[in-house]
Motif scaffolding. Structure first.
Motif, mmCIF file in Angstrom:
data_model
loop_
_atom_site.group_PDB
_atom_site.id
_atom_site.type_symbol
_atom_site.label_atom_id
_atom_site.label_comp_id
_atom_site.label_asym_id
_atom_site.label_seq_id
_atom_site.Cartn_x
_atom_site.Cartn_y
_atom_site.Cartn_z
ATOM 1 N N LYS A 129 -10.752 -1.463 -10.873
ATOM 2 C CA LYS A 129 -10.911 -2.652 -11.699
ATOM 3 C C LYS A 129 -10.215 -2.483 -13.046
ATOM 4 O O LYS A 129 -9.730 -3.441 -13.637
ATOM 5 C CB LYS A 129 -12.406 -2.901 -11.911
ATOM 6 C CG LYS A 129 -12.688 -4.249 -12.528
ATOM 7 C CD LYS A 129 -14.156 -4.600 -12.522
ATOM 8 C CE LYS A 129 -14.344 -5.931 -13.222
ATOM 9 N NZ LYS A 129 -15.483 -5.924 -14.118
ATOM 10 N N PHE A 130 -10.177 -1.247 -13.531
ATOM 11 C CA PHE A 130 -9.613 -1.006 -14.868
ATOM 12 C C PHE A 130 -8.214 -0.416 -14.811
ATOM 13 O O PHE A 130 -7.662 -0.034 -15.819
ATOM 14 C CB PHE A 130 -10.547 -0.080 -15.659
ATOM 15 C CG PHE A 130 -11.978 -0.519 -15.588
ATOM 16 C CD1 PHE A 130 -12.423 -1.563 -16.402
ATOM 17 C CD2 PHE A 130 -12.870 0.064 -14.703
ATOM 18 C CE1 PHE A 130 -13.734 -2.005 -16.335
ATOM 19 C CE2 PHE A 130 -14.186 -0.367 -14.637
ATOM 20 C CZ PHE A 130 -14.622 -1.407 -15.447
ATOM 21 N N ASP A 131 -7.658 -0.308 -13.608
ATOM 22 C CA ASP A 131 -6.340 0.312 -13.463
ATOM 23 C C ASP A 131 -5.230 -0.740 -13.532
ATOM 24 O O ASP A 131 -5.482 -1.931 -13.380
ATOM 25 C CB ASP A 131 -6.273 1.073 -12.135
ATOM 26 C CG ASP A 131 -6.780 2.508 -12.294
ATOM 27 O OD1 ASP A 131 -6.677 3.037 -13.411
ATOM 28 O OD2 ASP A 131 -7.268 3.073 -11.317
ATOM 29 N N PRO A 132 -3.983 -0.287 -13.756
ATOM 30 C CA PRO A 132 -2.869 -1.223 -13.852
ATOM 31 C C PRO A 132 -2.692 -2.055 -12.581
ATOM 32 O O PRO A 132 -3.075 -1.642 -11.493
ATOM 33 C CB PRO A 132 -1.653 -0.316 -14.053
ATOM 34 C CG PRO A 132 -2.200 0.950 -14.578
ATOM 35 C CD PRO A 132 -3.570 1.093 -14.023
ATOM 36 N N ALA A 133 -2.070 -3.220 -12.756
ATOM 37 C CA ALA A 133 -1.923 -4.172 -11.658
ATOM 38 C C ALA A 133 -1.201 -3.572 -10.460
ATOM 39 O O ALA A 133 -1.508 -3.914 -9.321
ATOM 40 C CB ALA A 133 -1.182 -5.409 -12.153
ATOM 41 N N VAL A 134 -0.255 -2.668 -10.713
ATOM 42 C CA VAL A 134 0.553 -2.175 -9.591
ATOM 43 C C VAL A 134 -0.331 -1.465 -8.562
ATOM 44 O O VAL A 134 -0.166 -1.639 -7.357
ATOM 45 C CB VAL A 134 1.710 -1.276 -10.086
ATOM 46 C CG1 VAL A 134 1.223 -0.100 -10.890
ATOM 47 C CG2 VAL A 134 2.550 -0.789 -8.921
ATOM 48 N N ASP A 162 0.075 8.437 -13.637
ATOM 49 C CA ASP A 162 0.510 9.733 -13.128
ATOM 50 C C ASP A 162 1.051 9.573 -11.701
ATOM 51 O O ASP A 162 0.485 8.851 -10.889
ATOM 52 C CB ASP A 162 -0.681 10.694 -13.130
ATOM 53 C CG ASP A 162 -0.260 12.107 -12.786
ATOM 54 O OD1 ASP A 162 0.024 12.869 -13.718
ATOM 55 O OD2 ASP A 162 -0.201 12.433 -11.580
ATOM 56 N N ASN A 163 2.167 10.280 -11.429
ATOM 57 C CA ASN A 163 2.789 10.186 -10.109
ATOM 58 C C ASN A 163 1.818 10.502 -8.980
ATOM 59 O O ASN A 163 1.813 9.859 -7.945
ATOM 60 C CB ASN A 163 3.953 11.178 -10.015
ATOM 61 C CG ASN A 163 5.198 10.643 -10.684
ATOM 62 O OD1 ASN A 163 5.324 9.438 -10.882
ATOM 63 N ND2 ASN A 163 6.105 11.538 -11.042
ATOM 64 N N ARG A 164 0.999 11.547 -9.212
ATOM 65 C CA ARG A 164 0.110 11.979 -8.140
ATOM 66 C C ARG A 164 -0.955 10.937 -7.862
ATOM 67 O O ARG A 164 -1.349 10.699 -6.727
ATOM 68 C CB ARG A 164 -0.527 13.321 -8.524
ATOM 69 C CG ARG A 164 0.489 14.438 -8.528
ATOM 70 C CD ARG A 164 0.019 15.623 -9.316
ATOM 71 N NE ARG A 164 -0.032 15.299 -10.750
ATOM 72 C CZ ARG A 164 -0.132 16.222 -11.699
ATOM 73 N NH1 ARG A 164 -0.188 17.500 -11.388
ATOM 74 N NH2 ARG A 164 -0.184 15.876 -12.969
ATOM 75 N N LYS A 165 -1.408 10.287 -8.923
ATOM 76 C CA LYS A 165 -2.424 9.247 -8.738
ATOM 77 C C LYS A 165 -1.835 8.076 -7.963
ATOM 78 O O LYS A 165 -2.440 7.569 -7.017
ATOM 79 C CB LYS A 165 -2.926 8.788 -10.108
ATOM 80 C CG LYS A 165 -4.041 7.788 -10.034
ATOM 81 C CD LYS A 165 -4.593 7.506 -11.427
ATOM 82 C CE LYS A 165 -5.492 6.292 -11.388
ATOM 83 N NZ LYS A 165 -5.997 5.965 -12.728
ATOM 84 N N MET A 166 -0.628 7.688 -8.328
ATOM 85 C CA MET A 166 -0.017 6.578 -7.604
ATOM 86 C C MET A 166 0.222 6.965 -6.151
ATOM 87 O O MET A 166 -0.028 6.180 -5.240
ATOM 88 C CB MET A 166 1.288 6.159 -8.262
ATOM 89 C CG MET A 166 1.870 4.925 -7.617
ATOM 90 S SD MET A 166 3.412 4.431 -8.339
ATOM 91 C CE MET A 166 2.855 3.702 -9.855
#
Ligand SMILES: [Cu+2]
Lengths: 198, 605, 101
Positions: C68-73, A10-14
């Protein structure tokens, strides 16, 4: 109208993670300023200068640190509830998190006034100024988090709130909250525990 | 006012369209370019004769402070931002940025910062600290008026705008790409923008804290930068340059991206060493964080410190050189068209190389000890910023103007301007190198005839006016083209990137059909395969819903403006804490509008 | 822990982590008082306390913040920013001679 994103995040999470990256440098600047000021004051021989060891109260702050740590637990429990559609668990722990945050702020207010009465106002010396700037900025972050969580909790009483669509918003708020907690973990060690160094 | 024009104003005030926001950035930045340029001309006029009295003392200090601050924060950065806004979504095949209303907000607070900085003029309290605001020149003791407060608060607000925008564009580029647009298929301008955003969100927090400390010193009586009370002025220099050096890359990387688009188009060749250019851009950004103390060689940090920072600085020449050769090899053997964007791009390579070479010179501490605070340094960074950043931006402007406004600029006028700018900038800034080597210090408002600096100073002033003439021509060209210019086709330059696959100017929703990307320069290869249909394919008639406008970004900015106002009044009445209620009111209103904004749907329901 | 974990199971995991964090904090707070009795702990005061807080830091980031479980980016964004901040703080610590080689 939600659009598939390239990465699936999600954009907001990023955006919040990017903001956290930015905050690393923000608090890095504040911490380094604090360390430099403490170092400089250590080299000054003046019996009137108030030094960290005279005012820093580790036992009381240990307590508030524990409160903030537990608020992080409350936060994940709240999010876990919402992600599984358990509105009651979400609400209970969301307000719980905000409440624990508010208690932490109370501790901070107590600490600041104590320091003030002991003669360490904002302008007394640079150790004090850097201390207030660092912990004050952190406190302001906690305050923002408390308000954010209160809004999230309050919103859940409206019909426009849908747990399946809006859990991502609580996740973002939670990320912010944990980050503020994580910063305190560092501050507690650097500002408080290091004072007791033998 | 008729209802028609009223609704047009309202539609711009509430717009969340990245293309309109880009145009607003561009118009505002060009306006500030006139102001900043005017200040430069005043400075040059003062230095034309020895012992001149046009602009002396603090007035001169104010002029160079405003010139520097304006050109960096209100001209080059927003011109870059104009291109980010307009082009990034188009180049990655998106319909808008990740957060369209936040994008509008960043523009409005940028405008607020610009206005705030210039209000100081009308109050006779112009900042006179230099754009670097060195403590203790900027502390209350030495500058008791409100100038430094205006400066600090404006830069703080401009920084906030830049920070928010950086998060927005970083997320946009990572997360809003069209199908198949993998990172290593993105146009180079998108890459340099991505890296620039990274630099911004990691370097601006440091200046935020430094400015906060300065504000506390000036307004609330702390002594961070007051050596009498245990403060340390060198700390300011460190914090400032930890931000300040990456800032240089924030200014120059986007123009580097621009010419990496322009050179392949007009050489009819793909960019030479596409991946290598990307890696050297990343290397530049990384190294940019490790060299800040080269601005402080004469501070007395010790030989080892100077050595480390000197070596790190010299190493920066490697990725920079790699890029320069990649650009040259892009042109090598190409069928070059000498259009105005191409000339500017070529000018960039040459001028930037000159600026880069003198940069390597003062990477050496003993040489820097001679150059420090002399006009040699002024000459150096103007080659980088005018010969580099402005040349690159001009290349981009002439290249994308047809896309943005649907009109062609006059080529003869543009080329004349290019010639005037090139001649003028070399007259001005080459002379500065000579007069600097002869010992003329920077930031002095005059000199005496016996010092022998008159000749080169006069050449520099003539050159400044030649540049000014060029910019007059530039504005005339824009006006003429908007009025009488011929209509631009969708792809007037036979270009390579996605934005040229849709009409000029693009429709509000950008792409009727979302593009699917199969390789780098995808549009170019589609043109080779299916000809003009590559353009028609993507320009359908299908209606796509776009984000509706919102009042809240603008209202939130109005609320935000109360915060600096409160602080500024407070600085003059430091015992009346009730004045800070103005700031508190602003904060409260800001909060209210942000909440309303958060609950307002982005799209029509 | 990720896949197919029920709400209840996750709650338990989160509480276990909180207990762990609380224990580490207790050790941190008790440590200064232990140094009075055991000589060897003296010299290692700052490294050990710094290390403990780093462990807490990464536990919260990895599990509570789910990184830990999130995407690499996302991992990369955070890792890069944090490393840079650490580098910046360390550099200034050396430059101002707060810490010496
Ligand atoms: Cu530099």
């Amino acid at each position: 109208m939600t659009h598939e994103t390239t990465t699936g995040i999600d954009n907001r999470k990023m955006a919040l993670w990017v903001m956290i990256g930015s905050e690393c440098m923000l608090f890095g600047s504040l911490i380094i300023n604090y360390l430099i000021q403490v170092h400089q004051i250590a080299g000054v021989e003046n019996p009137d200068l108030i030094r960290p060891a005279q005012v820093i109260n580790v036992p009381v702050t240990s307590l508030s640190t524990f409160v903030l740590l537990m608020s992080s637990l409350a936060m994940v429990l709240s999010l876990n509830g919402l992600q599984h559609g358990d509105i009651a668990q979400f609400r209970k722990w969301c307000f719980g998190t905000a409440g624990l945050g508010a208690i932490f702020l109370g501790f901070q207010a107590y600490e600041f006034t104590e320091f003030y009465w002991e003669g360490l106002g904002l302008t007394a010396n640079n150790f004090g100024a850097a201390f207030f700037l660092l912990t004050g900025t952190h406190g302001a972050h906690v305050l923002v988090g408390v308000i954010w969580l209160l809004i999230m909790g309050g919103w859940s009483y409206r019909t426009s709130f849908q747990s399946e669509h809006h859990s991502i918003l609580l996740e973002v708020a939670g990320l912010y909250w944990h980050f503020v907690d994580v910063i305190w973990i560092i501050i507690f060690t650097v500002v408080y525990l290091f004072v007791l160094a033998p | 006012m008729t209802t028609g024009s009223k609704s047009i104003i309202l539609s711009w005030l509430t717009t969340a369209d990245h293309k309109r926001i880009g145009i607003m950035y561009m118009v505002t930045a060009l306006f500030f370019l006139v102001i900043g340029g005017g200040e430069a001309l005043l400075i040059r006029m003062q230095l034309f004769y020895p012992n001149n009295d046009l602009l002396v003392g603090m007035k001169f200090n104010a002029a160079f402070t405003m010139h520097g601050t304006t050109m960096i924060f209100l001209v080059v950065m927003p011109l870059n931002a104009a291109f980010f806004n307009y082009l990034i979504p188009l180049m990655i095949g998106a319909r808008d940025v990740a957060f369209p209303r936040l994008n509008a907000f960043t523009f409005w607070i940028f405008l607020l910062g610009g206005i705030l900085l210039h209000v100081s003029f009308f109050m006779g309290q112009t900042p006179a600290t230099g754009w670097f605001g060195y403590a203790n020149l900027s502390t209350k003791h030495f500058l008791p008026d409100m100038g430094a407060d205006f400066w600090g608060l404006s830069v703080q607000i401009l920084g906030l705008s830049t920070l928010i925008a950086s998060v927005n564009f970083f997320v946009t580029i990572i997360n809003m790409r069209a199908k198949g647009m993998s990172l290593f298929r993105m146009p180079l301008f998108v890459w340099t923008t991505l890296v620039t955003q990274l630099l911004i969100f990691l370097s601006f927090p440091v200046i935020t804290i430094a400015l906060l400390m300065l504000m506390f010193d000036r307004t609330f009586g702390t002594n961070f930068f007051n050596p009498d009370m245990g403060g340390n002025v060198v700390l300011w220099q460190h914090l400032f340059w930890v931000f300040g050096h990456p800032e240089v890359y924030i200014l120059i990387l986007p123009p580097m991206g621009i010419i990496s688009e322009v050179l392949p188009t007009f050489s009819k060749k793909p960019l030479f060493g596409y991946t290598v250019v990307i890696y050297s851009t990343c290397a530049l950004a990384l190294m940019g964080f490790t060299v800040w103390a080269h601005h402080m060689f004469t501070v007395g940090m010790g030989n080892w410190t100077n050595l480390v920072f000197s070596m790190a600085t010299m190493m920066i020449a490697v990725p920079t050189g790699v890029k320069i050769f990649n650009w040259l090899f892009t042109m090598w053997g190409g069928s070059i068209r000498f259009t105005s964007p191409m000339l500017y791009a070529m000018g960039f390579i040459l001028m930037f190389t000159i600026g880069g070479l003198t940069g390597v010179m003062h990477a050496s501490p003993p040489i820097d000890a001679q150059h420090q605070d002399s006009y040699f340094v002024v000459g150096h960074f103007h080659y980088v910023l005018i010969g580099g950043a402005i040349m690159g931006i001009m290349a981009g402007f002439h290249y994308w103007f047809p896309k943005m406004f649907g009109k062609m600029l006059s080529e003869p006028l543009a080329i004349t301007q290019f010639i005037l700018l090139t001649i003028g900038l070399n007259m001005t800034f080459m002379s500065m190198h000579f007069v600097g080597l002869e010992g003329m210090p920077r930031r002095v408002f005059t000199y005496s005839a016996e010092q022998g600096w008159t000749f080169w100073n006069q050449i520099a002033t003539y050159g400044a006016f030649v540049q000014g003439l060029g910019f007059l021509l530039f504005f005339y060209n824009i006006w003429r083209s908007l009025r009488y210019g011929e209509d631009a086709s969708a792809d007037p330059w036979d270009a390579r990137t996605l934005e040229w696959s849709i009409s000029s100017p693009p429709p509000e929703f950008n792409f009727a059909v979302e593009p699917i990307i199969e390789r780098t320069d995808d549009f170019w290869y589609k043109k080779q395969k299916i000809g003009a249909r590559a353009i028609e394919q993507l320009t359908g008639k299908e209606q796509v819903s776009v984000p509706k406008g919102s009042y809240y970004p603008f209202l939130a900015t109005l609320a935000l403006s109360l915060i600096p106002v409160g602080f500024l009044i407070f600085t003059q009445n430091q015992d009346q804490y009730s004045i800070l209620l103005i700031s508190a009111l602003g904060g409260g209103l800001l909060f209210y509008f942000l909440v309303k904004w958060a609950f307002e749907p982005l799209f029509e329901e | 822990m990720e896949k197919a974990a029920t709400k209840h199971e996750k709650n338990i995991v989160y509480i276990k982590i909180a207990v762990l964090l609380a224990v580490i904090t207790a050790i941190e707070v008790a440590y200064p008082y232990l140094t009075e009795d055991i000589k060897g702990l003296h010299q290692l005061y700052m490294p050990i306390l710094g290390g403990l807080s780093a462990i807490k830091f990464f536990i919260v980031v990895a599990y509570y913040m789910h990184l830990k479980f999130d995407p690499a980016v996302l991992k990369r964004i955070f890792a890069f920013s944090l490393s840079l901040a650490v580098l910046f703080v360390s550099a200034l610590l050396l430059l101002f001679e707060v810490v010496e080689f």
